[in-house]
Scaffold this motif. Sequence first.
Motif, PDB file in Angstrom:
ATOM      1  N   PHE A  98     -70.747   6.585  22.727  1.00  0.00           N
ATOM      2  CA  PHE A  98     -69.300   6.638  22.480  1.00  0.00           C
ATOM      3  C   PHE A  98     -69.013   7.175  21.074  1.00  0.00           C
ATOM      4  N   THR A  99     -69.774   6.710  20.063  1.00  0.00           N
ATOM      5  CA  THR A  99     -69.526   7.215  18.699  1.00  0.00           C
ATOM      6  C   THR A  99     -69.779   8.726  18.625  1.00  0.00           C
ATOM      7  N   MET A 100     -70.632   9.237  19.504  1.00  0.00           N
ATOM      8  CA  MET A 100     -70.920  10.676  19.506  1.00  0.00           C
ATOM      9  C   MET A 100     -69.768  11.501  20.084  1.00  0.00           C
ATOM     10  N   THR A 101     -68.789  10.857  20.688  1.00  0.00           N
ATOM     11  CA  THR A 101     -67.622  11.599  21.195  1.00  0.00           C
ATOM     12  C   THR A 101     -66.662  11.920  20.065  1.00  0.00           C
ATOM     13  N   ASP A 102     -66.888  11.315  18.893  1.00  0.00           N
ATOM     14  CA  ASP A 102     -66.002  11.535  17.757  1.00  0.00           C
ATOM     15  C   ASP A 102     -64.626  10.908  17.989  1.00  0.00           C
ATOM     16  N   ALA A 103     -64.541   9.925  18.871  1.00  0.00           N
ATOM     17  CA  ALA A 103     -63.266   9.239  19.125  1.00  0.00           C
ATOM     18  C   ALA A 103     -62.848   8.425  17.909  1.00  0.00           C
ATOM     19  N   LEU A 104     -63.833   7.824  17.251  1.00  0.00           N
ATOM     20  CA  LEU A 104     -63.532   7.029  16.060  1.00  0.00           C
ATOM     21  C   LEU A 104     -63.723   7.906  14.823  1.00  0.00           C
ATOM     22  N   GLY A 105     -63.691   7.287  13.676  1.00  0.00           N
ATOM     23  CA  GLY A 105     -63.840   8.017  12.418  1.00  0.00           C
ATOM     24  C   GLY A 105     -63.505   7.056  11.301  1.00  0.00           C
ATOM     25  N   PRO A 106     -63.264   7.565  10.102  1.00  0.00           N
ATOM     26  CA  PRO A 106     -63.019   6.687   8.953  1.00  0.00           C
ATOM     27  C   PRO A 106     -61.798   5.784   9.145  1.00  0.00           C
ATOM     28  N   ALA A 107     -60.890   6.129  10.051  1.00  0.00           N
ATOM     29  CA  ALA A 107     -59.692   5.313  10.235  1.00  0.00           C
ATOM     30  C   ALA A 107     -59.947   4.098  11.134  1.00  0.00           C
ATOM     31  N   SER A 108     -61.166   3.950  11.644  1.00  0.00           N
ATOM     32  CA  SER A 108     -61.482   2.785  12.481  1.00  0.00           C
ATOM     33  C   SER A 108     -61.868   1.592  11.634  1.00  0.00           C
ATOM     34  N   GLU A 109     -61.359   0.430  12.005  1.00  0.00           N
ATOM     35  CA  GLU A 109     -61.760  -0.820  11.340  1.00  0.00           C
ATOM     36  C   GLU A 109     -62.626  -1.668  12.257  1.00  0.00           C
ATOM     37  N   GLY A 110     -63.118  -1.087  13.348  1.00  0.00           N
ATOM     38  CA  GLY A 110     -63.965  -1.853  14.255  1.00  0.00           C
ATOM     39  C   GLY A 110     -63.153  -2.610  15.287  1.00  0.00           C
ATOM     40  N   ALA A 111     -63.832  -3.460  16.036  1.00  0.00           N
ATOM     41  CA  ALA A 111     -63.230  -4.200  17.144  1.00  0.00           C
ATOM     42  C   ALA A 111     -63.582  -5.676  17.000  1.00  0.00           C
ATOM     43  N   PRO A 112     -62.640  -6.555  17.327  1.00  0.00           N
ATOM     44  CA  PRO A 112     -62.911  -7.993  17.174  1.00  0.00           C
ATOM     45  C   PRO A 112     -63.719  -8.609  18.303  1.00  0.00           C
ATOM     46  N   THR A 119     -71.423   3.792  38.381  1.00  0.00           N
ATOM     47  CA  THR A 119     -71.108   2.977  37.212  1.00  0.00           C
ATOM     48  C   THR A 119     -72.185   1.902  37.059  1.00  0.00           C
ATOM     49  N   VAL A 120     -72.913   1.940  35.953  1.00  0.00           N
ATOM     50  CA  VAL A 120     -73.970   0.945  35.732  1.00  0.00           C
ATOM     51  C   VAL A 120     -73.469  -0.217  34.876  1.00  0.00           C
ATOM     52  N   ALA A 121     -72.431   0.013  34.064  1.00  0.00           N
ATOM     53  CA  ALA A 121     -71.875  -1.060  33.235  1.00  0.00           C
ATOM     54  C   ALA A 121     -70.443  -0.707  32.863  1.00  0.00           C
ATOM     55  N   SER A 122     -69.672  -1.740  32.511  1.00  0.00           N
ATOM     56  CA  SER A 122     -68.297  -1.508  32.062  1.00  0.00           C
ATOM     57  C   SER A 122     -67.891  -2.628  31.117  1.00  0.00           C
ATOM     58  N   MET A 123     -66.897  -2.339  30.291  1.00  0.00           N
ATOM     59  CA  MET A 123     -66.365  -3.351  29.372  1.00  0.00           C
ATOM     60  C   MET A 123     -65.043  -2.840  28.813  1.00  0.00           C
ATOM     61  N   ARG A 124     -64.380  -3.724  28.076  1.00  0.00           N
ATOM     62  CA  ARG A 124     -63.088  -3.365  27.487  1.00  0.00           C
ATOM     63  C   ARG A 124     -63.081  -3.893  26.056  1.00  0.00           C
ATOM     64  N   ALA A 125     -62.510  -3.125  25.131  1.00  0.00           N
ATOM     65  CA  ALA A 125     -62.441  -3.578  23.737  1.00  0.00           C
ATOM     66  C   ALA A 125     -61.173  -3.062  23.080  1.00  0.00           C
ATOM     67  N   VAL A 126     -60.683  -3.821  22.138  1.00  0.00           N
ATOM     68  CA  VAL A 126     -59.521  -3.406  21.347  1.00  0.00           C
ATOM     69  C   VAL A 126     -60.028  -2.858  20.023  1.00  0.00           C
ATOM     70  N   GLN A 127     -59.701  -1.607  19.770  1.00  0.00           N
ATOM     71  CA  GLN A 127     -60.155  -0.948  18.552  1.00  0.00           C
ATOM     72  C   GLN A 127     -59.031  -0.971  17.521  1.00  0.00           C
ATOM     73  N   PHE A 128     -59.336  -1.444  16.309  1.00  0.00           N
ATOM     74  CA  PHE A 128     -58.347  -1.423  15.221  1.00  0.00           C
ATOM     75  C   PHE A 128     -58.406  -0.058  14.539  1.00  0.00           C
ATOM     76  N   MET A 129     -57.274   0.647  14.534  1.00  0.00           N
ATOM     77  CA  MET A 129     -57.228   1.974  13.911  1.00  0.00           C
ATOM     78  C   MET A 129     -56.119   2.021  12.857  1.00  0.00           C
ATOM     79  N   HIS A 130     -56.415   2.630  11.733  1.00  0.00           N
ATOM     80  CA  HIS A 130     -55.375   2.858  10.723  1.00  0.00           C
ATOM     81  C   HIS A 130     -54.326   3.814  11.262  1.00  0.00           C
ATOM     82  N   ARG A 131     -53.067   3.549  10.884  1.00  0.00           N
ATOM     83  CA  ARG A 131     -52.011   4.504  11.181  1.00  0.00           C
ATOM     84  C   ARG A 131     -51.985   5.559  10.067  1.00  0.00           C
TER      85      ARG A 131
END
Lengths: 152, 152
Positions: free
Chosen positions: B69-83, B134-146
Amino acid sequence: MNDRHYEDFHVGQEFRSPGKTFTESEILEFAFKYDPQPFHIDLQAAEASQYGGLIASGWHVMAVAFRLFTMTDALGPASEGAPGIDDLRWHLPVRPGDTVRTVATVEAMRLSASRPDIGLVTIGYRVENQKAETVASMRAVQFMHRRENAHE
Amino acid sequence: MNDRHYEDFHVGQEFRSPGKTFTESEILEFAFKYDPQPFHIDLQAAEASQYGGLIASGWHVMAVAFRLFTMTDALGPASEGAPGIDDLRWHLPVRPGDTVRTVATVEAMRLSASRPDIGLVTIGYRVENQKAETVASMRAVQFMHRRENAHE
């Protein structure tokens, strides 16, 4: 390995693992491979982040926590694994030098409706640090074989 | 790294990662370190188990899936991670030679009630194999800077 089966669990039963100290180099190595976000792999970026320093990848914390759980000898050859994880939460960062341990508590038990040889053990996992603060928690249903004579 | 902020996501947006092939030696090595159950570390025991052969630790699958997922470049410096993570499920085993990829879809977005600089992006993750199962699935809330001008 042990001979623990479904019948050897009871609600309220607790398994406390030994502790494991996280090192800076392990944190950097795991994250570079699996979770290369700046606050997990770059000391300077981590310092400048909202975390104020390097923190372990949450996946690293959970992988170590599960390894620690296996060291309690709670499972054994009668385990068929778990189909998933619920309510996984990272409450506090794990930093270099922190020591974590896993405290697993049996929350519920029931027999499988479809497979007479299997029982389902719901386990709540708490990962705590050296200050007894909870750094992470999750819940999973463990599939365990029943003793042969229990379902004949 | 990219300049993606909260404003650059939209519901329905999809991120498809490249693929990654699991090898027997990686499966054995990860599991021996983090999830040493017989069907993950012992070829003979795995063969005799209900899985009929070696399967990757679920933690290994998720760690690789997140790296992809990180290789898709979806996140970046504006991400604060997920709880945390919700509804993590392992649907099918991952075996040596299987190639997995991560398909992440934005399911919901909302602004933080307490922090005007942060937005919450709910992401559904699906890990699929070379047969598009589908071998696995999950859901997460990502904190992103505005973006800075978004909340001034």
